[in-house]
Enzyme design. Structure first.
Site, short mmCIF file in Angstrom:
data_model
loop_
_atom_site.label_atom_id
_atom_site.label_comp_id
_atom_site.label_asym_id
_atom_site.label_seq_id
_atom_site.Cartn_x
_atom_site.Cartn_y
_atom_site.Cartn_z
N LYS A 277 -103.70 -65.50 27.43
CA LYS A 277 -102.48 -65.31 26.64
C LYS A 277 -102.38 -66.39 25.57
O LYS A 277 -102.92 -67.48 25.73
CB LYS A 277 -101.25 -65.44 27.56
CG LYS A 277 -101.02 -64.28 28.51
CD LYS A 277 -99.77 -64.50 29.34
CE LYS A 277 -99.52 -63.38 30.33
NZ LYS A 277 -99.25 -62.08 29.69
N ARG A 351 -100.89 -54.94 38.27
CA ARG A 351 -101.16 -53.62 38.85
C ARG A 351 -102.34 -53.68 39.83
O ARG A 351 -102.39 -52.89 40.77
CB ARG A 351 -101.41 -52.60 37.72
CG ARG A 351 -102.61 -52.88 36.86
CD ARG A 351 -102.58 -52.15 35.53
NE ARG A 351 -101.64 -52.75 34.59
CZ ARG A 351 -101.38 -52.26 33.38
NH1 ARG A 351 -101.97 -51.15 32.97
NH2 ARG A 351 -100.52 -52.88 32.59
N1 BES Z 1 -96.90 -60.69 33.52
C1 BES Z 1 -97.22 -59.92 32.38
C2 BES Z 1 -96.05 -59.11 31.86
C3 BES Z 1 -94.87 -59.89 31.31
C4 BES Z 1 -94.75 -60.09 29.96
C5 BES Z 1 -93.89 -60.34 32.14
C6 BES Z 1 -93.65 -60.78 29.46
C7 BES Z 1 -92.80 -61.04 31.64
C8 BES Z 1 -92.68 -61.25 30.30
C9 BES Z 1 -98.34 -58.93 32.73
O1 BES Z 1 -99.24 -59.38 33.68
C10 BES Z 1 -99.11 -58.68 31.49
O2 BES Z 1 -99.69 -59.61 31.00
N2 BES Z 1 -99.11 -57.45 31.00
C11 BES Z 1 -99.80 -57.10 29.84
C12 BES Z 1 -100.52 -55.80 30.08
C13 BES Z 1 -101.48 -55.41 28.99
C14 BES Z 1 -102.64 -56.38 28.96
C15 BES Z 1 -101.95 -54.01 29.24
C16 BES Z 1 -98.78 -56.98 28.71
O3 BES Z 1 -97.67 -56.52 28.96
O4 BES Z 1 -99.09 -57.37 27.60
MN MN Z 2 -100.80 -60.54 32.85
#
Ligand code: BES
Ligand code: MN
Ligand code: ZN
Length: 499
Positions: A277, A351
């Site tokens: 990230k 997931r």
């Molecule tokens: N933990 C994150 C989602 C999240 C984002 C929670 C902002 C709280 C605040 C999750 O694991 C994630 O990174 N999801 C990705 C999925 C994508 C790579 C398909 C996302 O939402 O960008």
């Molecule tokens: Mn994630």
């Protein structure tokens, strides 16, 4: 814990030292006892109200410090507005609102009496519940205590709710106190820093529920390997902190009754892994275990109030890190269900954790239904902001019950669709499925992924990425981690599955 007021209930009593809160409606009318208590300074309140333009509006307060002629050090008149417009949920908000105003007061007495008709024990207990939730503070890592003249935050206090039937209110309070503690536990877990709260430590904290009669089983890596949990284990393999799966059981219902199951995403820190990230705001990813925190808080509440229901809580705990041993985009892992998953993005890890946690829960407990909570997708924030959690379900009745419990508690959920057109989007060239579905409908394709691991079990998924952390302040919460979902699910169990 700091911020936990001692709350007790007593018969109505005359004014004495300390802060007193009295209630008034939109005509500035108060109850009989309140009027008697104010007798020595008859027109004080009406004069002050005129001066301040206070009209008794709902949640508004008139603050009189050292009121002449009265014994109290401080008298606060809390406006109720029009009595007939007060709904069930309002009492907790009113209690929370007043807690936000009494700041550093040490001893507070609320004269809980209405201008007309009888105040209910339920309302008194809800009012106390709101006060307690508002008083929560997470300051265990602040070594320099704030200047005591800073009144911006509520401080601990002895709170007495003076009410005509204290025993009745106390009885209602017992269950609410259990629930309040459950919410506080969930808040603490979400607020804790990720160097302190890694999977093994999280599991240890969950195991303290044993004191309340909850059966707690902690699965370590070797047991998860034997079960074939390749999806969950793949996420954790880049971290020095080992994953854990925690199973909590509260059997307060009829023997042999199928349990309801609540499953939580417990990513103790989500860097994104190799698909790392961006740096900005990454610290918030300590809250990526808000689903698991809710499950632990809920299990506390149910056990502490001896809920007459069989409930299983399952949480998958991992840390998602980039490392030489970390999982790569392109890897194919095999889940406990036997289905294979191509990893496209290591940041779609929640997931993967839930795939094995859901399958395991279904196989082992054959639950009446499963509800999972997960800070799963950023996309749900784009769709719903921080007001509603996303709801996805294969069972209309379960969805309806959740929506209703959401309206009752104020922890609201909004249903989004599932369907074969969306499901197709996660088919993979090389494996049974892939872990991302592309740019479109990100929250829905994540839910479709989970659905492939629940079979025919009635199931609902709550995407709490917008609600589970980074909460904006409200009457009953000023914490970053709001403990979202504990009240919602306690209510669902109470209204639908207790006899
Ligand atoms: N933990 C994150 C989602 C999240 C984002 C929670 C902002 C709280 C605040 C999750 O694991 C994630 O990174 N999801 C990705 C999925 C994508 C790579 C398909 C996302 O939402 O960008
Ligand atoms: Mn994630
Ligand atoms: Zn995540």
């Amino acid at each position: 814990m700091s911020g936990t007021p001692k709350i007790s209930f007593s018969e109505p009593k005359p004014l004495s030292d300390g802060t007193f809160v009295i209630l008034a409606d939109e005509n500035l009318h108060s109850g009989r006892l309140t009027r008697r208590v104010l007798e020595p300074a008859k027109d004080l309140v009406s004069r002050a109200a005129r001066t301040e333009g206070f009209k008794g509006g709902k949640g508004k307060a008139l603050d009189l410090v050292a009121p002449a002629g009265l014994k109290a050090d401080r008298l606060i008149v809390l406006g109720l507005g029009e009595l007939k417009e007060i709904g069930h949920g309002d009492w907790a908000k009113l209690g929370g609102g007043i807690m936000g105003k009494i700041a550093a007061a040490k001893n507070v007495t609320v004269l809980f009496e209405f201008p007309e008709g009888a105040a209910s024990a339920e309302a008194a207990a809800d009012f106390a519940f709101g006060m307690r939730l508002r008083a929560y503070r997470f300051d265990r890592y602040k070594t320099k205590k704030k200047d005591s003249e800073d009144k911006s935050e509520p401080a601990p206090a002895n709170v007495t709710i003076a009410f005509a039937e204290p025993a009745a209110a106390r009885k209602k309070w017992n269950a609410r106190e259990a629930l309040a503690r459950g919410v506080e536990i969930a808040r603490d877990l979400v607020n804790e820093p990720p160097n302190v709260l890694f999977p093994v430590e999280f599991a240890r904290r969950a195991s303290t529920l044993k004191k309340l009669g909850v059966a707690v089983d902690i699965l370590d890596v070797s047991r998860m390997k034997k079960l074939g949990m390749g999806a969950l284990l793949g996420v954790g393999q880049g971290s020095v902190h080992e994953p854990r799966l925690v199973v909590m059981r509260w059997d307060g219902g009829k023997r042999g009754d199928k349990p309801v199951a609540i499953v939580g995403k417990g990513v103790c820190f989500d860097t994104g892994g190799i698909s790392i990230k961006p740096a900005g705001g990454m610290e918030d990813m300590k809250g990526d275990m808000a689903g698991a925190a809710c499950v632990v808080g809920l299990m506390h509440a149910l056990a502490a109030r001896k809920a007459r229901a069989n409930v299983v809580g399952v949480i998958g705990l991992v840390e998602n890190m980039p490392d030489g041993a970390a999982q790569r985009p392109g890897d194919i892992v095999k889940s406990m269900s036997g289905q294979t998953i191509e990893i496209i993005n290591t940041d779609a890890e929640g997931r993967l954790v839930l795939a094995d946690a859901l399958w395991y829960t279904k196989e082992r407990f054959k639950p009446k239904f499963m509800i999972d909570l997960a800070t799963l997708t950023g996309a749900i924030l784009i769709a719903l902001g921080q007001e509603y959690s996303g709801l996805f379900s294969n069972d209309d009745k379960l969805a309806k019950h959740l929506i209703e419990a959401g309206i009752e508690t104020g922890e609201r959920v909004w249903q989004l669709p599932l369907g074969p057109e969306y499901d197709k989007m996660i088919d993979s060239k090389f494996a049974d499925m892939k872990n991302t579905g592309g740019r479109h409908a990100g929250s829905i394709t994540a839910a479709q992924f989970l659905q492939r691991f629940v079979d025919k079990t009635p199931w609902a998924h709550l995407d709490i990425a917008g609600t589970g952390m980074g909460a904006s302040a409200s009457d009953i919460n000023t914490s970053w981690g709001p403990g979202w979902g504990v009240r919602l699910l306690d209510r669902l169990v109470r209204d639908r599955y207790e006899n």
